[in-house]
Write an enzyme that holds these catalytic residues in place. Structure first.
Site, PDB file in Angstrom:
ATOM      1  N   HIS A   1      50.221  80.071  -5.093  1.00  0.00           N
ATOM      2  CA  HIS A   1      50.105  79.295  -6.330  1.00  0.00           C
ATOM      3  C   HIS A   1      49.915  80.166  -7.570  1.00  0.00           C
ATOM      4  O   HIS A   1      50.542  79.931  -8.600  1.00  0.00           O
ATOM      5  CB  HIS A   1      48.938  78.319  -6.209  1.00  0.00           C
ATOM      6  CG  HIS A   1      48.775  77.414  -7.396  1.00  0.00           C
ATOM      7  ND1 HIS A   1      49.707  76.449  -7.727  1.00  0.00           N
ATOM      8  CD2 HIS A   1      47.799  77.331  -8.347  1.00  0.00           C
ATOM      9  CE1 HIS A   1      49.321  75.807  -8.820  1.00  0.00           C
ATOM     10  NE2 HIS A   1      48.168  76.321  -9.215  1.00  0.00           N
TER      11      HIS A   1
ATOM     12  N   SER B   1      50.464  75.900 -13.517  1.00  0.00           N
ATOM     13  CA  SER B   1      49.625  74.887 -12.901  1.00  0.00           C
ATOM     14  C   SER B   1      49.444  73.691 -13.843  1.00  0.00           C
ATOM     15  O   SER B   1      50.434  73.097 -14.274  1.00  0.00           O
ATOM     16  CB  SER B   1      48.284  75.507 -12.493  1.00  0.00           C
ATOM     17  OG  SER B   1      47.589  74.668 -11.610  1.00  0.00           O
TER      18      SER B   1
ATOM     19  N   ASP C   1      53.131  77.429  -2.066  1.00  0.00           N
ATOM     20  CA  ASP C   1      52.098  76.918  -2.958  1.00  0.00           C
ATOM     21  C   ASP C   1      51.273  75.877  -2.203  1.00  0.00           C
ATOM     22  O   ASP C   1      51.788  74.823  -1.830  1.00  0.00           O
ATOM     23  CB  ASP C   1      52.744  76.291  -4.194  1.00  0.00           C
ATOM     24  CG  ASP C   1      51.728  75.881  -5.253  1.00  0.00           C
ATOM     25  OD1 ASP C   1      50.522  75.905  -4.966  1.00  0.00           O
ATOM     26  OD2 ASP C   1      52.157  75.529  -6.367  1.00  0.00           O
TER      27      ASP C   1
END
Length: 438
Positions: A378, A250, A344
């Site tokens: 994600h 991330s 995601d």
């Protein structure tokens, strides 16, 4: 002798035998969190219906549970590696690790995290008669899942400005070195680093904000701090040079991309659902400044009542107005592995990975390895962490969906974890590390 006896007992199967004569075996009794699960049941009647309940309490006392429905074979036995779970439970089909990755929190919007890697998780397995509703308890067993294996050491890092945890594998070393950078949660989460150390990597979990005396917020960062971490690892006697690996997820993904693009001594970089643009905070390095990519909050969508989809919020970094946020990945001279979730819902990870490939190609660099998991979300974690479907986004201030389908996401975590280790083992033993252009 007592130490040897303890180790022997900890690796032995754990089981219980109820008054019914049914036995539930879980082996080994003590293992690493990312190890496979082996569970067997003996002493059932042929064709008997039973329910297997798995429970885990996190460090805050939140209870995570799953239920598998099974039918004993003609010998009155069950074995998760070959016995299919029936419809109506948390998972179906032959799923040896299904009891783990299908765990769900009692309280909505909770994500399973490990903050103290020096204490293990205790998993409790209970076998009940019948399916719906479950009947009498037939047998129970427990398993201890650790994040630090025997001989792994954790060294709190307070070297100059650096803050974090350094994990060293057992043995004389030196070992291939990896720096792991987490996302926007802040603080210090070092469970990935500890698990990597079990697999032979000297791993530094690097905190960069909201930890001890580090900056409290995400206003601006200086890449010189991360450069200190690289130099610290390269100078450490237990780290094998001449380059280190980077692992970022991330926001940590765009930070390790920036490190690979500007800093010396980087041999291999793994980006897990990261952005090719600088996100949230201004990033400085010497006389270079990367601005945060612009966001259009009007593009937030409501995916279900009270839950929002933010995947379209960030602007396109290839547009002229946003080029000052684009990370110059073409400058990098290391090997890259991009782990990409096709579902995601945090941002467009696939687009960012392909953009990075394009930027490298424009500079005549080797094409990176990109692995796409179409139905993963994600938060791609090490194996057996359950899918976090939605939670409060610290920066957006909303409950957001993270995407992913439970089983597909679990399979992506197992595969990507193996690929990450293989990638680092392959490229952290190279003899020459290209210097950056600065």
């Amino acid at each position: 002798m007592l130490s040897l006896l303890h180790r022997t007992l900890s690796r032995a199967p754990r089981y219980s035998r109820a008054m019914t004569g049914v036995s539930l075996h879980v082996s080994p009794g003590c293992c690493l969190f990312d190890d496979p699960l082996r569970l067997q049941v003996r002493g059932l009647s042929p064709g008997q219906d039973v329910s297997l309940r798995t429970a885990l309490s996190d460090e805050a006392g939140e209870l995570f549970t799953s239920v598998g429905r099974y039918r004993a074979d003609s010998s009155g036995e069950l074995e998760l590696s070959r016995s299919p779970a029936l419809e109506g439970g948390s998972y179906t089909g032959v799923e040896p690790e299904g009891p783990l990755w299908s765990l769900e929190p009692r309280t909505p919007l909770r994500r399973l995290l490990k903050k103290d890697v020096q204490s293990p998780y205790q998993l409790c397995f209970s076998l009940y008669q019948a399916h719906d509703p479950p009947g009498a308890l037939l047998a129970a067993a427990a398993q201890e899942r650790r994040f630090m294996g025997e001989g792994v050491t954790r060294v709190p890092l307070r070297e100059g400005r650096l803050r974090g945890s350094l994990f060293l594998p057992p043995g004389p070393g030196p070992f291939p070195g990896v720096i792991e950078v987490q996302g926007t949660g802040g603080g210090l989460l070092d469970y990935k680093a500890s698990l990597l150390a079990n697999r032979g990597f000297a791993t530094l979990a690097l905190a960069y904000y909201n930890y001890e005396d580090l900056p409290k917020g995400m206003k601006e960062f200086h890449l010189e701090y991360f450069e200190e971490a690289v130099n610290y690892m390269l100078q450490h006697p237990q780290v094998k040079g001449p380059g280190v690996g980077l692992l970022g997820h991330s926001k940590g993904g765009d930070l390790v991309l920036s490190m690979a693009s500007f800093l010396k001594g980087i041999a291999a970089t793994v980006v897990v659902n990261g952005s090719v643009a600088n996100v949230v905070a201004v990033l400085h390095y010497k006389d270079i400044t990367l601005l945060p990519i612009a966001a259009d909050m009007k593009k937030i969508k409501q995916s279900q009542p009270g839950v929002f989809d933010i995947s379209d919020v960030l602007c396109n970094p290839l547009e002229e107005a946003n080029r000052k946020s684009l990370i110059p990945v073409g400058r990098a001279d290391c090997k890259f592995l991009f782990i990409v979730a096709g579902d995601d819902r945090n941002w467009k990870s696939d687009f960012y990975a392909q953009t990075a490939c394009q930027l490298l190609a424009e500079e005549g660099k080797e094409k990176p390895e990109v692995v796409l998991y179409p139905r993963a979300g994600h938060y791609i974690e090490p194996p057996h962490f359950p899918l976090c479907k939605a939670s409060v986004h610290k920066l957006a201030g909303h409950v957001v969906t993270w995407g992913g389908e439970t089983k597909a996401h679990a399979l992506a975590q197992v595969d990507s974890w193996q690929r990450t280790q293989a990638f680092f083992h392959k490229h952290l033993n190279q003899r020459k590390v290209m210097e950056s252009k600065l």
